[in-house]
Design a protein around this motif. Structure first.
Motif, short mmCIF file in Angstrom:
data_model
loop_
_atom_site.label_atom_id
_atom_site.label_comp_id
_atom_site.label_asym_id
_atom_site.label_seq_id
_atom_site.Cartn_x
_atom_site.Cartn_y
_atom_site.Cartn_z
N TRP A 175 -9.86 3.18 1.82
CA TRP A 175 -8.25 2.86 1.81
C TRP A 175 -8.06 1.23 2.37
O TRP A 175 -7.14 0.72 1.87
N SER A 176 -9.14 0.51 3.15
CA SER A 176 -8.84 -0.47 3.84
C SER A 176 -8.74 -1.67 2.60
O SER A 176 -8.48 -2.98 2.49
N ARG A 177 -9.53 -1.23 1.60
CA ARG A 177 -9.67 -2.25 0.37
C ARG A 177 -9.10 -1.69 -0.92
O ARG A 177 -9.31 -2.53 -1.91
N VAL A 178 -8.25 -1.01 -0.82
CA VAL A 178 -7.44 -0.31 -2.29
C VAL A 178 -6.04 -1.06 -2.46
O VAL A 178 -5.50 -1.52 -1.38
N SER A 179 -5.89 -1.20 -3.78
CA SER A 179 -4.65 -1.91 -4.01
C SER A 179 -4.15 -1.15 -5.45
O SER A 179 -5.06 -0.83 -5.87
N GLU A 180 -3.15 -1.10 -5.75
CA GLU A 180 -2.57 -0.46 -6.94
C GLU A 180 -1.93 -1.54 -7.85
O GLU A 180 -1.18 -2.15 -7.37
N VAL A 181 -2.13 -1.25 -9.17
CA VAL A 181 -1.66 -1.92 -10.28
C VAL A 181 -0.22 -1.37 -10.71
O VAL A 181 0.06 -0.39 -10.89
N GLU A 182 0.93 -2.54 -10.56
CA GLU A 182 2.13 -2.06 -10.97
C GLU A 182 2.16 -2.09 -12.52
O GLU A 182 1.87 -2.81 -13.31
#
Length: 421
Positions: free
Chosen positions: A179-186
């Motif tokens: 989770w500390s390295r997660v991002s989501e693509v819009e």
């Protein structure tokens, strides 16, 4: 080797959507993506790129970003035809490179894979290039191998790298995300629709009544279309080191301090040493230093190395009270110590090295061995998903390539111990 059933979902799509978990996850917007002029996507198999980042590729195409897809394996012409169709359905012209390696055997063809990765990156490298690759934490051996090798290549040259999961959504749960390295693509609704149409091109992989051998269930495809596309930052350790992560999680990741099997194996290894004393010993892959402490009793000086910084710290602590023991961070065979040794110990390490890396390691050992020096190999003879070769194969290759004589051989139920000299 695949360590999950692609037709069985561990966690439902709804269970992935805990709003408290996702509330703090940063969003990769269209504006962020516009900062790149080129994207290079590495895919282990035809369809991985569309499953993992198909929506992102649609947005990149709309922005006029140059896109290259590098596929490591090509099982058959049918899948490549499906891939070409899928990429065209994403709505842009995408440059496609197929390395032609063997499906399911990337870890056995790591040398060829590295060459292909290096060539692909060298021809497309710039400060505004984004590299995407499978997440090494996925439980498919090919994804793990490709992700690690791309991460290693990017670490050398400072390329911008993000990692995408594929089968995590099938075998995993929210607790498995870093989770500390997660991002989501819009993604827009239009981008998702293009992704849906592109995935439909992979008819040979869709699991239906007419195609029971397909591995993509309708539920899995629906999650890929309507669920989140996420990207992971690489770990800050060298090339996202799997072993660093293990030692950070536990000071004894393989329970070598507590399991009788491990304690007995260490005792047998030391008992197998033909000489009472050695002038200078070298241990490759010392982990937390339990074997190091025993070897120190038989060596005038001992050098212990490991690629994981946390393992080095643990081994240094374990051997702190022992004279003439040095512990260093070193990644063999690319890095190697100076001087010569009359004892080299390789225990539970060789099967993590690809065949070309193991061959280089053997040559390095021979170049550092004193006249009359001895080499100890000890390896579990079972199989694991992250092994590049078996323990049996590693020992056989050492015997053939080194030409050294077997002085001691012990074949236990679960491991092989040999001393060469």
């Amino acid at each position: 080797m695949v360590t999950f059933d692609p037709l069985v979902t561990t966690t439902s799509a709804a269970d992935w959507e805990d709003p408290d978990r996702w509330a703090s996850v940063p969003l990769r917007t269209r504006g962020w993506l516009a900062g790149f002029t080129r994207i290079v996507v590495f895919s282990a198999h035809p369809d991985d790129e569309t499953l993992g980042v198909g929506g992102l590729l649609v947005v990149a195409g709309e922005l006029g970003i140059d896109i290259s897809v590098v596929v490591a394996t090509s099982e058959c012409d049918e899948r490549l035809v499906e891939l070409t169709s899928a990429l065209s359905r994403l709505g842009t012209t995408i440059d496609l490179t197929v390395l032609g390696l063997t499906d399911g055997r990337l870890k056995h063809e790591a040398g060829l894979l590295r060459d292909g990765i290096d060539l692909a990156l060298a021809s497309r490298r710039s400060d505004t290039t984004l590299v995407l690759a499978p997440w090494p934490g996925d439980r498919h051996g090919d994804h793990r191998t490709l992700g690690r090798e791309v991460a290693a290549a990017c670490a050398v040259h400072g390329d911008t790298l993000l990692l995408y999961p594929i089968w995590l959504w099938q075998w995993g749960s929210p607790d498995d995300l870093p989770w500390s390295r997660v991002s989501e693509v819009e993604l827009s609704a239009a981008a998702r629709e293009r992704k849906r149409v592109a995935l439909a091109a992979f008819a040979s992989q869709l699991h239906t009544a007419a195609n029971p051998h397909g591995v993509l269930t309708s539920a899995f495809v629906q999650r890929a279309v309507h669920g989140r596309e996420v990207l992971f930052e690489p770990e800050e350790t060298a090339a996202g080191d799997h072993f660093e992560a293990l030692h950070r999680t536990s000071a004894d990741p393989w329970s070598v301090r507590t399991r009788w099997y491990e304690r007995r194996k260490r005792a047998l290894t030391c008992a197998a040493l033909p000489r009472e004393r050695y002038a200078r010993g070298f241990e490759i892959g010392c982990s937390n230093g339990e074997m190091s402490a025993l070897l120190a009793e038989r060596c005038d000086t001992l050098l212990c190395v490991d690629s994981a910084p946390t393992a080095v710290a643990l081994a240094s602590e374990r051997t702190a009270g022992l004279a003439d023991v040095v512990v260093q961070r070193m990644r063999v065979p690319g890095e190697w110590p100076e001087g010569r040794f009359d004892l080299v110990v390789v225990s539970e390490v060789a099967y993590y090295l690809a065949t070309d890396q193991w061959a280089d390691t053997i040559d390095r050992i021979l170049g550092s061995l004193t006249e009359g020096g001895q080499v100890v190999l000890c390896h579990w003879t079972g199989h694991a998903d992250d092994f590049a070769q078996s323990g049996w194969d590693a020992h056989a290759e050492f015997a053939t390539r080194s030409g050294l004589r077997v002085l001691v051989q012990h074949h236990d139920e679960d491991f092989l111990l040999e001393v060469f000299g």
